[in-house]
Design a protein around this motif. Structure first.
Motif, mmCIF file in Angstrom:
data_model
loop_
_atom_site.group_PDB
_atom_site.id
_atom_site.type_symbol
_atom_site.label_atom_id
_atom_site.label_comp_id
_atom_site.label_asym_id
_atom_site.label_seq_id
_atom_site.Cartn_x
_atom_site.Cartn_y
_atom_site.Cartn_z
ATOM 1 N N THR A 183 4.803 8.264 7.088
ATOM 2 C CA THR A 183 5.518 9.485 7.444
ATOM 3 C C THR A 183 4.497 10.608 7.542
ATOM 4 O O THR A 183 3.449 10.575 6.902
ATOM 5 N N ARG A 184 4.822 11.608 8.342
ATOM 6 C CA ARG A 184 3.890 12.710 8.581
ATOM 7 C C ARG A 184 4.490 14.011 8.086
ATOM 8 O O ARG A 184 5.663 14.295 8.276
ATOM 9 N N GLY A 185 3.659 14.829 7.462
ATOM 10 C CA GLY A 185 4.053 16.160 7.012
ATOM 11 C C GLY A 185 2.897 17.113 7.271
ATOM 12 O O GLY A 185 1.883 16.729 7.843
ATOM 13 N N THR A 186 3.054 18.347 6.844
ATOM 14 C CA THR A 186 1.972 19.314 7.009
ATOM 15 C C THR A 186 1.523 19.815 5.657
ATOM 16 O O THR A 186 2.304 19.878 4.708
ATOM 17 N N GLY A 187 0.266 20.157 5.589
ATOM 18 C CA GLY A 187 -0.314 20.659 4.349
ATOM 19 C C GLY A 187 -0.092 22.143 4.204
ATOM 20 O O GLY A 187 0.734 22.743 4.916
ATOM 21 N N PRO A 188 -0.831 22.771 3.312
ATOM 22 C CA PRO A 188 -0.697 24.211 3.079
ATOM 23 C C PRO A 188 -0.873 25.006 4.364
ATOM 24 O O PRO A 188 -1.786 24.746 5.140
ATOM 25 N N ALA A 189 0.008 25.939 4.578
ATOM 26 C CA ALA A 189 -0.015 26.858 5.720
ATOM 27 C C ALA A 189 -0.026 26.117 7.050
ATOM 28 O O ALA A 189 -0.488 26.622 8.046
ATOM 29 N N GLY A 190 0.465 24.885 7.057
ATOM 30 C CA GLY A 190 0.569 24.120 8.298
ATOM 31 C C GLY A 190 -0.764 23.750 8.908
ATOM 32 O O GLY A 190 -0.834 23.382 10.068
ATOM 33 N N GLN A 191 -1.854 23.830 8.146
ATOM 34 C CA GLN A 191 -3.190 23.601 8.679
ATOM 35 C C GLN A 191 -3.514 22.130 8.907
ATOM 36 O O GLN A 191 -4.125 21.778 9.889
ATOM 37 N N VAL A 192 -3.153 21.273 7.983
ATOM 38 C CA VAL A 192 -3.585 19.887 7.998
ATOM 39 C C VAL A 192 -2.365 18.965 8.049
ATOM 40 O O VAL A 192 -1.390 19.197 7.361
ATOM 41 N N ARG A 193 -2.463 17.929 8.868
ATOM 42 C CA ARG A 193 -1.417 16.917 8.851
ATOM 43 C C ARG A 193 -1.670 15.999 7.676
ATOM 44 O O ARG A 193 -2.788 15.523 7.477
ATOM 45 N N LEU A 194 -0.622 15.753 6.924
ATOM 46 C CA LEU A 194 -0.713 14.856 5.783
ATOM 47 C C LEU A 194 0.216 13.673 6.019
ATOM 48 O O LEU A 194 1.278 13.820 6.617
ATOM 49 N N LEU A 235 0.839 -1.201 0.000
ATOM 50 C CA LEU A 235 0.000 0.000 0.000
ATOM 51 C C LEU A 235 0.875 1.252 0.000
ATOM 52 O O LEU A 235 1.749 1.405 0.857
ATOM 53 N N THR A 236 0.641 2.142 -0.959
ATOM 54 C CA THR A 236 1.380 3.405 -1.024
ATOM 55 C C THR A 236 0.402 4.556 -1.254
ATOM 56 O O THR A 236 -0.650 4.380 -1.863
ATOM 57 N N PHE A 237 0.762 5.721 -0.740
ATOM 58 C CA PHE A 237 -0.020 6.937 -0.955
ATOM 59 C C PHE A 237 0.855 8.120 -0.573
ATOM 60 O O PHE A 237 1.865 7.976 0.113
ATOM 61 N N ARG A 238 0.475 9.300 -1.060
ATOM 62 C CA ARG A 238 1.201 10.537 -0.753
ATOM 63 C C ARG A 238 0.227 11.616 -0.294
ATOM 64 O O ARG A 238 -0.834 11.792 -0.880
ATOM 65 N N ASP A 239 0.638 12.319 0.739
ATOM 66 C CA ASP A 239 -0.081 13.512 1.198
ATOM 67 C C ASP A 239 -1.587 13.276 1.364
ATOM 68 O O ASP A 239 -2.414 13.992 0.795
ATOM 69 N N GLN A 256 -8.528 9.964 5.094
ATOM 70 C CA GLN A 256 -8.240 9.316 3.817
ATOM 71 C C GLN A 256 -7.353 8.089 4.019
ATOM 72 O O GLN A 256 -7.564 7.061 3.373
ATOM 73 N N VAL A 257 -6.362 8.201 4.899
ATOM 74 C CA VAL A 257 -5.474 7.065 5.158
ATOM 75 C C VAL A 257 -6.272 5.900 5.735
ATOM 76 O O VAL A 257 -6.134 4.759 5.283
ATOM 77 N N THR A 258 -7.120 6.188 6.709
ATOM 78 C CA THR A 258 -7.946 5.126 7.303
ATOM 79 C C THR A 258 -8.807 4.468 6.226
ATOM 80 O O THR A 258 -8.901 3.241 6.161
ATOM 81 N N ALA A 259 -9.429 5.267 5.352
ATOM 82 C CA ALA A 259 -10.264 4.719 4.280
ATOM 83 C C ALA A 259 -9.434 3.874 3.312
ATOM 84 O O ALA A 259 -9.885 2.806 2.873
ATOM 85 N N LEU A 260 -8.233 4.328 2.970
ATOM 86 C CA LEU A 260 -7.361 3.561 2.072
ATOM 87 C C LEU A 260 -7.000 2.208 2.678
ATOM 88 O O LEU A 260 -6.993 1.182 1.988
ATOM 89 N N ILE A 261 -6.701 2.203 3.970
ATOM 90 C CA ILE A 261 -6.336 0.953 4.636
ATOM 91 C C ILE A 261 -7.545 0.017 4.708
ATOM 92 O O ILE A 261 -7.432 -1.180 4.419
ATOM 93 N N ILE A 262 -8.701 0.554 5.060
ATOM 94 C CA ILE A 262 -9.909 -0.278 5.105
ATOM 95 C C ILE A 262 -10.194 -0.866 3.724
ATOM 96 O O ILE A 262 -10.510 -2.055 3.596
ATOM 97 N N ASN A 263 -10.068 -0.055 2.670
ATOM 98 C CA ASN A 263 -10.279 -0.557 1.312
ATOM 99 C C ASN A 263 -9.285 -1.671 0.976
ATOM 100 O O ASN A 263 -9.652 -2.655 0.330
#
Length: 182
Positions: free
Chosen positions: A134-145, A21-25, A30-37
């Motif tokens: 891995t964890r990163g931040t989205g635009p303007a640091g609002q959302v964890r990706l 399983l691979t995904f970006r940002d 969304q991650v939980t849904a991808l794993i469940i799928n």
């Protein structure tokens, strides 16, 4: 086949599936849904009947005592006990209670934990399957990706932009065509 051996084999099979399983940002939901799928696809590939959000044997606490918890994925197998899977990013006591109740009812309980690591193993017979991201931040640091990419696709580390210092040019002996230095 022994129940412990069966649950170990089932968990190992799911580990192999999630390793691809691979995904970006992606946001946490969304991650939980991808794993469940991925769990659903894995179970269907095994030839099992799959139920999303299936009723658990564990009743909800008051004031909802007449209702039951739900499982992320439940699987009916033609041979062997049913398999139940919960997918979580955090270490939830309620999930452990639910999976232990499912095990007591004769089901194979699997807990898929995803995150950046430090996963605490649940009590037996619950099987832990981890999905490190891995964890990163989205635009303007609002959302964890979150991302999960194969090691071969990872970008090289950033180089330092700090100047090393000034250096004097050195004359290097470069041979001429006749072998003499210039």
């Amino acid at each position: 086949m022994d129940v412990a051996d069966d649950s170990e084999r089932v968990a190992a099979s799911l580990v192999r599936r999630l390793d691809g399983l691979t995904f970006r940002d992606a946001a946490a939901d969304q991650v939980t849904a991808l794993i469940i799928n991925s769990v659903v696809e894995w179970a269907r590939a095994e030839g099992w009947r799959v139920y999303r959000r299936a009723a658990s044997v564990l009743p909800l606490p008051p004031p909802l005592s007449g209702q039951y918890s739900v499982l992320d994925v439940a699987c009916a197998r033609p041979t062997g006990p049913p398999v139940v899977v919960e997918v979580d990013r955090t270490d939830r006591r309620r999930t452990v209670e639910k999976l232990l109740a499912e095990a007591a009812a004769g089901r194979v309980p699997i807990w898929v934990r995803w995150g950046t690591g430090r996963f605490v193993a649940p009590p037996p017979p619950v099987r832990l399957v981890t999905c490190v991201v891995t964890r990163g931040t989205g635009p303007a640091g609002q959302v964890r990706l979150f991302s999960r990419i194969p090691a071969s696709d990872r970008p090289p580390p950033a180089h330092s932009v700090t100047p090393v210092g000034s250096a004097d040019a050195l004359a290097l002996p470069i041979p001429l065509d006749d072998g003499r230095p210039r």
